[in-house]
Design a protein around this motif. Structure first.
Motif, PDB file in Angstrom:
ATOM      1  N   PHE A  34      -8.349  26.900 -11.053  1.00  0.00           N
ATOM      2  CA  PHE A  34      -9.171  27.205  -9.889  1.00  0.00           C
ATOM      3  C   PHE A  34      -8.405  28.111  -8.925  1.00  0.00           C
ATOM      4  CE2 PHE A  34     -12.017  23.642 -10.809  1.00  0.00           C
ATOM      5  CZ  PHE A  34     -11.174  22.753 -11.452  1.00  0.00           C
ATOM      6  N   GLY A  43     -12.201  24.368   5.888  1.00  0.00           N
ATOM      7  CA  GLY A  43     -11.869  23.670   4.654  1.00  0.00           C
ATOM      8  C   GLY A  43     -11.698  24.679   3.529  1.00  0.00           C
ATOM      9  N   PHE A  90      -5.153  29.356  -2.546  1.00  0.00           N
ATOM     10  CA  PHE A  90      -4.518  28.295  -3.325  1.00  0.00           C
ATOM     11  C   PHE A  90      -4.979  28.361  -4.772  1.00  0.00           C
ATOM     12  CE2 PHE A  90      -2.459  25.863  -0.051  1.00  0.00           C
ATOM     13  CZ  PHE A  90      -3.184  26.142   1.090  1.00  0.00           C
ATOM     14  N   ARG A  97     -12.227  17.704 -15.940  1.00  0.00           N
ATOM     15  CA  ARG A  97     -13.022  17.541 -14.731  1.00  0.00           C
ATOM     16  C   ARG A  97     -12.887  16.148 -14.117  1.00  0.00           C
ATOM     17  NH1 ARG A  97     -19.336  17.867 -16.060  1.00  0.00           N
ATOM     18  NH2 ARG A  97     -19.101  19.009 -14.119  1.00  0.00           N
ATOM     19  N   GLY A 104      -1.213  24.495  -5.791  1.00  0.00           N
ATOM     20  CA  GLY A 104       0.011  25.210  -5.474  1.00  0.00           C
ATOM     21  C   GLY A 104       0.243  25.191  -3.967  1.00  0.00           C
TER      22      GLY A 104
ATOM     23  N   ARG B   9     -12.309  16.464  14.652  1.00  0.00           N
ATOM     24  CA  ARG B   9     -11.677  17.667  14.097  1.00  0.00           C
ATOM     25  C   ARG B   9     -10.196  17.721  14.442  1.00  0.00           C
ATOM     26  NH1 ARG B   9     -14.394  22.122  12.695  1.00  0.00           N
ATOM     27  NH2 ARG B   9     -12.341  22.622  11.825  1.00  0.00           N
ATOM     28  N   TYR B  35      -7.746  14.138   0.883  1.00  0.00           N
ATOM     29  CA  TYR B  35      -6.522  14.882   0.641  1.00  0.00           C
ATOM     30  C   TYR B  35      -5.706  14.949   1.929  1.00  0.00           C
ATOM     31  CZ  TYR B  35      -8.597  16.807  -3.660  1.00  0.00           C
ATOM     32  OH  TYR B  35      -9.168  16.972  -4.902  1.00  0.00           O
ATOM     33  N   GLN B  37      -2.960  17.532   3.674  1.00  0.00           N
ATOM     34  CA  GLN B  37      -2.384  18.872   3.574  1.00  0.00           C
ATOM     35  C   GLN B  37      -1.359  19.043   4.690  1.00  0.00           C
ATOM     36  OE1 GLN B  37      -5.099  22.207   3.952  1.00  0.00           O
ATOM     37  NE2 GLN B  37      -3.648  23.616   3.014  1.00  0.00           N
ATOM     38  N   GLY B  42       0.058  22.822  -0.292  1.00  0.00           N
ATOM     39  CA  GLY B  42      -1.314  22.674  -0.745  1.00  0.00           C
ATOM     40  C   GLY B  42      -1.769  21.239  -0.529  1.00  0.00           C
ATOM     41  N   PRO B  43      -3.073  21.016  -0.578  1.00  0.00           N
ATOM     42  CA  PRO B  43      -3.585  19.648  -0.412  1.00  0.00           C
ATOM     43  C   PRO B  43      -3.084  18.730  -1.523  1.00  0.00           C
ATOM     44  CG  PRO B  43      -5.348  21.263  -0.183  1.00  0.00           C
ATOM     45  CD  PRO B  43      -4.161  21.997  -0.708  1.00  0.00           C
ATOM     46  N   LEU B  45      -3.923  14.919  -3.243  1.00  0.00           N
ATOM     47  CA  LEU B  45      -4.910  13.843  -3.299  1.00  0.00           C
ATOM     48  C   LEU B  45      -4.297  12.520  -2.846  1.00  0.00           C
ATOM     49  CD1 LEU B  45      -7.791  12.949  -4.235  1.00  0.00           C
ATOM     50  CD2 LEU B  45      -6.694  12.264  -6.393  1.00  0.00           C
ATOM     51  N   LEU B  91      -8.236  16.299   4.638  1.00  0.00           N
ATOM     52  CA  LEU B  91      -9.445  16.912   4.104  1.00  0.00           C
ATOM     53  C   LEU B  91     -10.233  15.901   3.286  1.00  0.00           C
ATOM     54  CD1 LEU B  91      -7.780  20.182   2.804  1.00  0.00           C
ATOM     55  CD2 LEU B  91      -9.434  20.087   4.663  1.00  0.00           C
ATOM     56  N   GLY B  98     -17.489  16.151 -11.099  1.00  0.00           N
ATOM     57  CA  GLY B  98     -16.044  16.142 -11.243  1.00  0.00           C
ATOM     58  C   GLY B  98     -15.364  17.114 -10.309  1.00  0.00           C
ATOM     59  N   VAL B  99     -14.051  17.269 -10.510  1.00  0.00           N
ATOM     60  CA  VAL B  99     -13.255  18.102  -9.607  1.00  0.00           C
ATOM     61  C   VAL B  99     -13.663  19.561  -9.652  1.00  0.00           C
ATOM     62  CG1 VAL B  99     -11.244  16.616  -9.579  1.00  0.00           C
ATOM     63  CG2 VAL B  99     -11.451  18.359 -11.356  1.00  0.00           C
ATOM     64  N   ASP B 100     -14.367  19.970 -10.707  1.00  0.00           N
ATOM     65  CA  ASP B 100     -14.758  21.370 -10.804  1.00  0.00           C
ATOM     66  C   ASP B 100     -15.900  21.719  -9.872  1.00  0.00           C
ATOM     67  OD1 ASP B 100     -17.156  21.309 -13.419  1.00  0.00           O
ATOM     68  OD2 ASP B 100     -16.121  19.572 -12.605  1.00  0.00           O
ATOM     69  N   GLU B 101     -16.472  20.726  -9.231  1.00  0.00           N
ATOM     70  CA  GLU B 101     -17.600  20.979  -8.329  1.00  0.00           C
ATOM     71  C   GLU B 101     -17.371  20.366  -6.962  1.00  0.00           C
ATOM     72  OE1 GLU B 101     -21.020  21.025 -11.857  1.00  0.00           O
ATOM     73  OE2 GLU B 101     -20.802  19.299 -10.531  1.00  0.00           O
ATOM     74  N   GLN B 102     -16.118  20.332  -6.522  1.00  0.00           N
ATOM     75  CA  GLN B 102     -15.809  19.753  -5.226  1.00  0.00           C
ATOM     76  C   GLN B 102     -16.230  20.672  -4.084  1.00  0.00           C
ATOM     77  OE1 GLN B 102     -11.944  17.317  -4.601  1.00  0.00           O
ATOM     78  NE2 GLN B 102     -11.447  18.916  -6.044  1.00  0.00           N
ATOM     79  N   PHE B 104     -15.470  20.923   0.075  1.00  0.00           N
ATOM     80  CA  PHE B 104     -14.555  20.396   1.075  1.00  0.00           C
ATOM     81  C   PHE B 104     -15.162  20.425   2.471  1.00  0.00           C
ATOM     82  CE2 PHE B 104     -10.414  19.736  -0.921  1.00  0.00           C
ATOM     83  CZ  PHE B 104     -10.609  20.322  -2.150  1.00  0.00           C
ATOM     84  N   GLY B 105     -14.790  19.437   3.271  1.00  0.00           N
ATOM     85  CA  GLY B 105     -15.112  19.452   4.686  1.00  0.00           C
ATOM     86  C   GLY B 105     -14.110  20.289   5.453  1.00  0.00           C
ATOM     87  N   PRO B 106     -14.324  20.454   6.769  1.00  0.00           N
ATOM     88  CA  PRO B 106     -13.441  21.309   7.578  1.00  0.00           C
ATOM     89  C   PRO B 106     -12.084  20.680   7.866  1.00  0.00           C
ATOM     90  CG  PRO B 106     -15.089  20.288   8.960  1.00  0.00           C
ATOM     91  CD  PRO B 106     -15.450  19.925   7.557  1.00  0.00           C
TER      92      PRO B 106
END
Lengths: 113, 113
Positions: A34, A43, A90, A97, A104, B9, B35, B37, B42-43, B45, B91, B98-102, B104-106
């Protein structure tokens, strides 16, 4: 252990110039890959992702990335950057998945007018 | 479609105080992630929920961090007591599968003094 390396902490390019951000990963198999972008106070937004198939992936905002298995790399490119592209980028990987994403450390992109 | 909402925030607290962050995922998203950060990183988990069950909390410092997702929708992340090294952006992300469709919030920027 899985890892992601972004060798460049900062990159500066002139507006209109081409861009390439580097990403190398260490994984036993071909992972899910990704690229995310994070603008100040925002975000993360997904630019593109790769699982399999065509190794050149097109994303949003005119970005593309190329997966090179032999080099364990997934570099991000854009032919002509705009001032609005200034942000932190990033690279991230996951085994699949259902696995957790490993990010990174990021590359901060600066744009010269 | 509304995005992932987070509040507050920004938060500034003294060390040893307690703090809580709230996240409202995208409607219908079963999976929720928190997450951490840290500046220049990087973030990472902290915890992943599937509906209201914990899938992965292996990187959550359980002596001071706790999280819950009652009714499988909203989630709260708590730190008690906070340490200086907890200063970071927290975050929240959600996904349908899955993770491929995450998405993120601000984020919530926490400063511990």
């Amino acid at each position: 252990a899985q890892s992601v390396t972004q060798p460049d902490i900062h990159i500066t390019v002139s507006e209109g110039a081409s861009l390439e951000l580097r990403c190398n990963y260490s994984y036993g198999a071909t992972p899910y890959l990704f690229w995310y972008v994070q603008s100040p106070g925002q975000g993360l937004q997904l630019l593109l992702k790769y699982f399999s198939g065509d190794t050149l992936v097109q994303g949003i905002k005119g970005f593309e990335a190329e997966f090179k298995r032999s080099q364990s790399s997934f570099n991000l490119r854009k032919p002509s950057v705009h001032w609005s592209d200034a942000a932190e980028y990033f690279c991230a990987v996951a085994l699949n998945r259902d696995d957790k994403i490993i990010f990174g450390k990021g590359t901060r992109l600066h744009i010269l007018p | 479609e509304a995005g992932v909402a987070q509040s507050p925030r920004y938060k500034i607290i003294e060390k040893r105080q307690s703090v809580a962050f709230w996240c409202n995922p995208i409607s219908g998203h079963a999976t929720l992630y928190w997450y951490q950060q840290i500046l220049g990183q990087g973030p990472k988990l902290l915890i992943q929920f599937q509906n209201n069950g914990v899938v992965d909390d292996s990187q959550l410092p359980k002596d001071r961090f706790s999280a819950e997702r009652l009714k499988g929708v909203d989630s709260t992340l708590k730190i008690q007591p906070a340490k200086l090294e907890d200063s970071a952006v927290y975050l929240c992300a959600s996904s349908l599968y899955g993770v491929d469709e995450q998405f993120f919030g601000p984020g919530t920027r926490l400063t511990v003094l």
